[in-house]
Design a protein around this motif. Structure first.
Motif, mmCIF file in Angstrom:
data_model
loop_
_atom_site.group_PDB
_atom_site.id
_atom_site.type_symbol
_atom_site.label_atom_id
_atom_site.label_comp_id
_atom_site.label_asym_id
_atom_site.label_seq_id
_atom_site.Cartn_x
_atom_site.Cartn_y
_atom_site.Cartn_z
ATOM 1 N N TYR A 43 -19.561 -7.106 -0.772
ATOM 2 C CA TYR A 43 -19.152 -5.978 0.058
ATOM 3 C C TYR A 43 -19.682 -4.714 -0.609
ATOM 4 C CZ TYR A 43 -16.377 -3.177 3.243
ATOM 5 O OH TYR A 43 -15.996 -2.294 4.218
ATOM 6 N N GLY A 44 -20.809 -4.245 -0.096
ATOM 7 C CA GLY A 44 -21.447 -3.098 -0.736
ATOM 8 C C GLY A 44 -21.831 -3.451 -2.156
ATOM 9 N N ASN A 45 -21.368 -2.665 -3.087
ATOM 10 C CA ASN A 45 -21.708 -2.888 -4.489
ATOM 11 C C ASN A 45 -20.699 -3.761 -5.211
ATOM 12 O OD1 ASN A 45 -23.942 -1.346 -4.139
ATOM 13 N ND2 ASN A 45 -23.072 0.498 -5.066
ATOM 14 N N VAL A 46 -19.771 -4.325 -4.489
ATOM 15 C CA VAL A 46 -18.727 -5.146 -5.104
ATOM 16 C C VAL A 46 -18.847 -6.581 -4.594
ATOM 17 C CG1 VAL A 46 -16.240 -5.472 -5.344
ATOM 18 C CG2 VAL A 46 -17.194 -3.165 -5.296
ATOM 19 N N LYS A 47 -18.612 -7.513 -5.511
ATOM 20 C CA LYS A 47 -18.654 -8.925 -5.122
ATOM 21 C C LYS A 47 -17.303 -9.561 -5.449
ATOM 22 C CE LYS A 47 -22.304 -11.486 -6.195
ATOM 23 N NZ LYS A 47 -22.897 -12.145 -4.997
ATOM 24 N N PHE A 48 -16.648 -10.088 -4.434
ATOM 25 C CA PHE A 48 -15.399 -10.808 -4.629
ATOM 26 C C PHE A 48 -15.713 -12.296 -4.766
ATOM 27 C CE2 PHE A 48 -14.342 -7.053 -2.112
ATOM 28 C CZ PHE A 48 -13.322 -6.500 -2.871
ATOM 29 N N GLY A 49 -14.976 -12.994 -5.608
ATOM 30 C CA GLY A 49 -15.247 -14.408 -5.805
ATOM 31 C C GLY A 49 -13.971 -15.219 -5.968
#
Lengths: 111, 343
Positions: free
Chosen positions: B63-69
């Protein structure tokens, strides 16, 4: 050229978040190849799909020239990293790559 | 077509769209061994202490510059055919959530401790990752001469636990800083550097209150000790270099403070050669101890010859022979044949 560094920074920032922290996970798989895992879902632009109207507004109201930050010349290293990112988008035919094709078309017409 | 135009266009696309990419995948590996040592007349079939077959599910969402995992991984032992088996044959290895960005990465949940993560490399006496950890973790087979766990170096590290981890972005062209807070007030800090053939890992572990809990590995081995492998704190350093010719050398040093106020010291070195699909190595480990009164205990050594073969990507076969001495008296010999297939 100054525009490209700003873009490179953006792309490299995104790339840095994907570094694996467990080296054994990087090993390739017999059936899965280089990735080492079976992809069971891969979706681009979920947000855009979920918010088509907002996405369309963003596309329509923002020009490339408006959003690119001012920056000095791009280094060879950053430029190469940027190229790799671009190639990745091209190979996966992502929505961003489709946007790129659209932009090329636009540049063709506008000149 | 000018490259500048290419980058400009693709970059503009990333900037103007609120881009999101979801990626979900499954993975797994089968690991199996045949072990023979002189503590038993039997041949043992199955996993090694830390060499588990496993499978997992992991997913990321950009999500944009963030990565959720999110990741879930289950480890399996040799299975229900083991006549001594009285419990389930699986355990949770990983169940965690993560968020990553230009600030680094934060992981919350159950999983490998940071000291385990940074050390889970090149344990075989070769430059390849080795699920057995025969030399560096001092493991020769699942049991030692007195049926004790043969992984004393692990006292200087943690393995899997409940924790929150911070992992920094890469700095100095190959370094990362890790910090972890574990359940029961434990903490760990570590630095890992990998670049230009060099590898340096430095770590410190405080087991917090959990050092009074039962030893999870000893429970598997049915030789429980007081505390987490008997240690309250551990620390170590690993340094290695792989030359472009394939010759490589790694040394590891660690110490652990025990629950009973004794101390232990571990030293391991390894000389290896890796070429194409083959790798050979010789490694030697030594550990010694002092009790609370400062009286030295026995000196233990293990020497391991290892050969690893990777016929195909995702397939690894190994043969490893270990000779052990305690105070210069030959006390332990083991031979392991095994392999893994990563799906």
């Amino acid at each position: 050229m100054k525009h490209t560094l700003g873009i490179a920074i953006t792309l490299l920032t995104i790339s840095s978040a994907t570094l694996a922290d467990n080296e054994m996970e990087k090993e390739p798989g017999l059936f899965t190849g280089k990735k080492g895992a079976f992809t069971i879902l891969k979706t681009d632009n979920l947000t855009a799909e979920a918010q088509p109207q907002k996405h369309a507004e963003q596309q329509g109201n923002t020009s490339v020239e408006d959003i690119i930050p001012t920056a000095p010349a791009l280094s060879k290293k950053a430029e190469f990293a940027l190229f790799k990112k671009w190639k990745e988008h091209k190979e996966n035919n992502t929505a961003q790559y489709q946007e790129f094709l659209l932009w090329l078309e636009y540049k063709e017409i506008s000149h | 077509m000018k490259k500048t135009a290419l980058f400009l266009a693709i970059g503009s696309s990333l900037l103007v769209t609120n881009s999101a990419i979801a990626d979900v995948s499954v993975y797994g590996r089968i690991t199996y061994n045949m072990l023979k040592d002189d503590t038993s007349k039997d041949v043992y079939f199955g996993r090694h202490e830390f060499a588990e077959s496993n499978f997992g599910l992991k997913g990321t969402f950009d999500y944009g510059n963030v990565k959720f995992g999110a990741q879930l991984e289950v480890g399996l032992d040799e299975g229900v055919s083991n006549v001594l088996h009285t419990e389930g044959n699986s355990r949770t290895r990983i169940q965690e959530l993560s968020i990553a960005g230009d600030f680094g990465k934060v992981k919350l949940g159950t999983g490998a401790g940071i000291t385990w993560i940074i050390s889970d490399v090149d344990q075989s006496g070769t430059w390849w990752s080795d699920p057995l950890g025969m030399s560096q973790r001092f493991g020769a087979s699942r049991r030692g001469p007195a049926a004790e766990s043969q992984t004393p170096l692990v006292q200087a590290q943690s393995i899997f636990n409940e924790r929150i981890i911070y992992e920094s972005p890469t700095f100095l062209d190959g370094a990362k800083f890790y910090a972890q807070m574990s359940e029961a007030s434990g903490y760990e800090v570590a630095i890992k550097y990998v670049a230009n053939g060099w590898r340096v890992n430095i770590w410190n572990v405080d087991y917090g209150d959990v050092d009074r809990d039962d030893d999870p590995q000893a429970n598997i081995d049915e030789n429980a000790t007081a505390g987490f492998l008997g240690a309250t704190e551990g620390r170590g350093i690993l340094a290695g270099y792989k030359h472009s010719s394939g010759v490589n050398f790694t040394a590891t040093y660690g110490t652990a403070d025990q629950v009973d106020d004794s101390t232990r010291e571990y030293l391991n070195w390894k000389l290896g050669y890796t070429k194409d699909k083959h790798a050979v190595s010789i490694s030697m480990g030594n550990y010694s101890s002092e009790d609370a009164a400062g009286v030295s205990g026995a000196d233990h050594t293990r020497t391991t010859l290892a050969y690893n073969f990777k016929p195909l990507a995702g397939v690894q076969l190994w043969a490893q022979a270990t000779k052990g001495d305690t105070d210069d008296q030959e006390s332990f010999n083991a031979l392991v044949l095994g392999g893994l297939v990563k799906f």
